[in-house]
Write an enzyme that holds these catalytic residues in place. Structure first.
Site, PDB file in Angstrom:
ATOM      1  CG  ASP A  88      -5.357   8.366 -12.567  1.00  0.00           C
ATOM      2  OD1 ASP A  88      -4.899   7.213 -12.653  1.00  0.00           O
ATOM      3  OD2 ASP A  88      -5.232   9.058 -11.546  1.00  0.00           O
ATOM      4  CG  ASP A 474      27.013  25.678   8.115  1.00  0.00           C
ATOM      5  OD1 ASP A 474      27.405  26.724   7.571  1.00  0.00           O
ATOM      6  OD2 ASP A 474      25.947  25.115   7.787  1.00  0.00           O
ATOM      7  N   GLY A 500      33.734  26.687  10.680  1.00  0.00           N
ATOM      8  CA  GLY A 500      34.718  26.954   9.626  1.00  0.00           C
ATOM      9  C   GLY A 500      33.985  27.505   8.421  1.00  0.00           C
ATOM     10  CG  ASP A 501      33.988  30.125   4.522  1.00  0.00           C
ATOM     11  OD1 ASP A 501      33.089  29.457   3.952  1.00  0.00           O
ATOM     12  OD2 ASP A 501      34.301  31.270   4.179  1.00  0.00           O
TER      13      ASP A 501
HETATM   14  C1  M5T Z   1     -13.246   3.502  -6.560  1.00  0.00           C
HETATM   15  C2  M5T Z   1     -13.285   2.363  -7.571  1.00  0.00           C
HETATM   16  C3  M5T Z   1     -12.249   2.188  -8.456  1.00  0.00           C
HETATM   17  N1  M5T Z   1     -12.281   1.138  -9.368  1.00  0.00           N
HETATM   18  C4  M5T Z   1     -11.143   0.920 -10.301  1.00  0.00           C
HETATM   19  O1  M5T Z   1      -9.944   1.455  -9.778  1.00  0.00           O
HETATM   20  C5  M5T Z   1      -9.024   1.630 -10.847  1.00  0.00           C
HETATM   21  C6  M5T Z   1      -8.335   2.972 -10.639  1.00  0.00           C
HETATM   22  O2  M5T Z   1      -7.058   2.927 -11.111  1.00  0.00           O
HETATM   23  P1  M5T Z   1      -6.543   3.741 -12.385  1.00  0.00           P
HETATM   24  O3  M5T Z   1      -5.091   4.001 -12.187  1.00  0.00           O
HETATM   25  O4  M5T Z   1      -7.406   4.910 -12.634  1.00  0.00           O
HETATM   26  O5  M5T Z   1      -6.749   2.719 -13.593  1.00  0.00           O
HETATM   27  P2  M5T Z   1      -6.086   1.304 -13.869  1.00  0.00           P
HETATM   28  O6  M5T Z   1      -6.991   0.228 -13.417  1.00  0.00           O
HETATM   29  O7  M5T Z   1      -4.672   1.247 -13.317  1.00  0.00           O
HETATM   30  O8  M5T Z   1      -6.018   1.287 -15.421  1.00  0.00           O
HETATM   31  P3  M5T Z   1      -5.193   2.257 -16.394  1.00  0.00           P
HETATM   32  O9  M5T Z   1      -6.204   3.135 -17.052  1.00  0.00           O
HETATM   33  O10 M5T Z   1      -4.524   1.327 -17.370  1.00  0.00           O
HETATM   34  O11 M5T Z   1      -4.182   3.042 -15.602  1.00  0.00           O
HETATM   35  C7  M5T Z   1      -9.816   1.617 -12.131  1.00  0.00           C
HETATM   36  O12 M5T Z   1      -9.542   0.398 -12.814  1.00  0.00           O
HETATM   37  C8  M5T Z   1     -11.256   1.646 -11.645  1.00  0.00           C
HETATM   38  O13 M5T Z   1     -12.090   0.939 -12.542  1.00  0.00           O
HETATM   39  C9  M5T Z   1     -13.329   0.268  -9.388  1.00  0.00           C
HETATM   40  O14 M5T Z   1     -13.336  -0.704 -10.167  1.00  0.00           O
HETATM   41  N2  M5T Z   1     -14.389   0.476  -8.528  1.00  0.00           N
HETATM   42  C10 M5T Z   1     -14.403   1.481  -7.624  1.00  0.00           C
HETATM   43  O15 M5T Z   1     -15.378   1.615  -6.844  1.00  0.00           O
END
Ligand code: M5T
Length: 614
Positions: A88, A474, A500-501
């Site tokens: 993420d 209250d 009131g209570d």
């Molecule tokens: C800052 C930046 C981010 N990204 C993309 O941003 C998404 C983040 O979202 P995520 O929630 O981490 O992922 P997702 O795309 O929703 O995929 P999933 O893993 O299925 O949740 C990913 O795609 C990354 O590459 C780029 O491609 N370039 C950049 O410079």
């Protein structure tokens, strides 16, 4: 050709990438990893404020993504893959976490926030090793994150909109893609570029190496590698081996040597996580965090008490010495406090000194519109005091938190009453909009907010519903002090304060009763008593609106309880959390029908029911 030995180790494993991100797929396949793609269905809706740092949020989200896929695949085939990788990526700036923009306006807000400044990009990664034993899925998770600093140039409005109109920002954290057009916005990058793009390949390889080649401590007993996966080419042999192996492991775990891995007889029956074999339990990081967590709370509460955030309000960075002078404290002590506040994401620390993050400006400055300063003082005062004597409360069967006002009015000094009211007022102002708009209340013309305290919710209700008259009901001592609070934009003739209570007196007549006492979310018997009285007082067709703090990560369904952060569970007197299903059953049992429950503001459960004819 595979350059990286650890990637090679995964060659014969069934590896799944739990991500729909084309960038992650490209980075990993360019590195030679063979994997299947199963996008995660985990909704990225964890409650951000319950994480101490943005990176903790990213790591947890990555973990949940990967675990969701492992669980789903296991259910489908009764055999999970060997390894599931989740990731993420988030952008963090001034205490804010930016994910993918929901629309162009959102992208505009994000990019203009990033314009001309440095921000951090965190990618949290979870590597889940799966094992199926007796039909049950067993998982071991390794998690880590990587941080990269990115600085944007000043972006003109024209450039900003042109970039947004290109469509590139929409599926990317922070609203930009550094690998494409977004690269033009970037002045410099410190750290791993691929981490920004979506996957920290270098760190990933190091983590795999650490996992698969854990060195043995000098003098440690011979072991099968915990946290290690045997070399793939020898793994199958090991699976078949039933014994007769030496207990002398090579000092480096033998993986790089490429020889067969010895297997200690005493580990033969240990769960085999598809090759990940542990000789000791993992370090209990979560447990240690739980033991230690009170320190972070105390730092936050103390900084509020010393008015640190007020001193820094609307000012450029101040040095520790400046702050120390203004709060009348030692420079050394203040510096330590400010540094920990910066680590907790409450302050920003730059060369020139310290300044408030956005969260601090919004909620920790005492006169901010949505200030929680009063709540901090209440938690630091009577609640902290009560928790200091928790052992006694447990022995004696007392409640875990100070008695709420309605139960001990005569015992409260005016200052104690005010302290509780300030806490309640802050929480009510913060949540009033969400409570008032969770359902369409326009059919009602009169409402009574039981334990309505300072009238913050009542003012929001009359603002939202022009026909509505609201009674704030209250205790007399609360009503007497309520005038000192600024509950709405101005006085409203449609808000009436009646003393009131609520827990014993007659309830004022109304066609909607509201119960939303967030600062004191008491034990079940108290709520049940109040609800029974409401049920008896209201005519058929009258409504009951309930709201409770509940930043659940998952809805309670099929009998399972909603999960709440431990902090809020404790705010609720240590009883198990109520989920929407429990509310539904409770209200139906009291004669309410058409019970609907919803989540509001990612922090509340709001429930609306209608009194059935007797
Ligand atoms: C800052 C930046 C981010 N990204 C993309 O941003 C998404 C983040 O979202 P995520 O929630 O981490 O992922 P997702 O795309 O929703 O995929 P999933 O893993 O299925 O949740 C990913 O795609 C990354 O590459 C780029 O491609 N370039 C950049 O410079």
């Amino acid at each position: 050709m595979l350059l990286c030995p650890v990637i090679r180790k995964l060659q014969h494993r069934r590896v799944v990438l739990a991500s729909s991100s084309p960038r992650r797929q490209e980075i990993l396949s360019n590195a030679g990893l063979r994997f299947e793609v199963v996008p995660s269905r985990f909704k990225e809706k964890l409650h951000k404020a319950s994480f101490a740092t943005p990176q903790a949020y990213a790591v947890e989200t990555a973990k949940q993504k990967a675990l969701e896929v492992a669980g789903r695949m296991h259910q489908k085939d009764l055999r999970a893959p060997d390894v599931v990788i989740g990731a993420d990526t988030i952008v963090a700036v001034g205490g804010l976490i930016l994910e993918k923009p929901v629309d162009k306006q959102d992208a505009y807000r994000m990019l203009s926030r990033l314009s001309g400044t440095e921000h951090s990009v965190f990618t949290g990664v979870a590597v889940v090793h799966c094992c199926t034993k007796d039909g049950q899925l067993d998982t071991r998770v390794s998690e880590f994150y990587e941080e990269t600093t990115v600085k944007f140039s000043e972006l003109s409005e024209e450039l900003l909109w042109e970039y947004i109109d290109s469509g590139e920002p929409m599926d990317k954290a922070g609203g930009y893609g550094i690998q494409a057009l977004g690269g033009m916005l970037v002045e410099y990058v410190r750290g791993d570029f691929l981490n920004v793009v979506g996957f920290p390949l270098n760190r990933f390889c190091k983590e795999l190496a650490r996992l698969y080649h854990a060195p043995r401590a000098p003098g440690a007993p011979p072991r099968i590698h915990y946290d290690s996966i045997p070399a793939v080419d020898t793994f199958e042999d090991l699976n078949d081996a039933e014994g007769g192996v030496s207990d002398q492991a090579p000092a480096n775990g033998g993986l790089e040597a490429g020889g067969a891995q010895p297997r200690a007889p005493h580990t033969r029956d240990a769960p085999d996580l598809n090759g990940v074999r542990d000789s000791q339990p993992p370090l209990p990081a979560g447990l240690l965090g739980l033991m230690d967590g009170f320190k972070a709370s105390k730092v936050l509460l103390t900084a509020c008490k010393l008015n640190v955030f007020d001193v820094l309000k609307d000012r450029g960075p101040l040095t520790a010495a400046d702050v120390a002078r203004e709060i009348g404290a030692s420079v050394d002590g203040t510096e330590r406090l400010l540094d920990v506040c910066a680590d907790l994401g409450l302050l920003q620390k730059a060369d020139g000194g310290y300044s408030n993050t956005e969260t601090a400006s919004l909620h920790l400055v005492s006169d901010a519109e949505q200030s929680l300063h009063g709540l901090a003082a209440y938690l630091d005062g009577p609640v902290w005091g009560a928790f200091t004597h928790l052992g006694r409360a447990v022995r004696e069967g007392a409640t875990w938190i100070p008695e709420p006002l309605p139960q001990a009015p005569h015992k409260q000094s005016t200052e104690a009453t005010l302290q509780f009211m300030r806490a309640s007022h802050g929480l009510s102002k913060l949540t009033a909009h969400h409570v008032a708009t969770a359902f369409d209340l326009s059919p009602f013309t009169s409402a009574c907010h039981l334990e309505g305290c300072t009238g913050a919710l009542a003012h929001k209700l009359v603002q939202e519903y022009p026909r509505l008259q609201v009674t704030v009901f209250d205790l007399p001592e609360v009503i007497e002090l309520a005038g000192g609070f600024q509950a709405g934009a101005g006085p409203s003739e449609r808000v009436h304060f009646v003393p009131g209570d609520p827990s014993s007196g007659r309830l004022p007549p109304a066609d909607l009763y509201v119960l939303c006492s967030l600062a004191h979310d008491g034990p079940d018997h108290r709520l049940h008593g109040l609800l029974r009285r409401v049920s008896r007082s209201c005519r058929a067709g009258a409504g009951l609106l309930l709201a409770e703090l509940a930043p659940a990560e998952e809805e309670e369904e099929a009998g399972g309880a909603a999960r709440r952060s431990p902090g809020l569970r404790i705010l609720g007197a240590g009883r198990p959390p109520r989920g929407p299903g429990q509310y539904r059953r409770l209200l139906q049992g009291l004669g309410f029908q058409d019970v609907q429950a919803t989540r509001a503001g990612d922090l509340l459960h709001v429930v609306l029911g209608t009194r059935a004819p007797p």
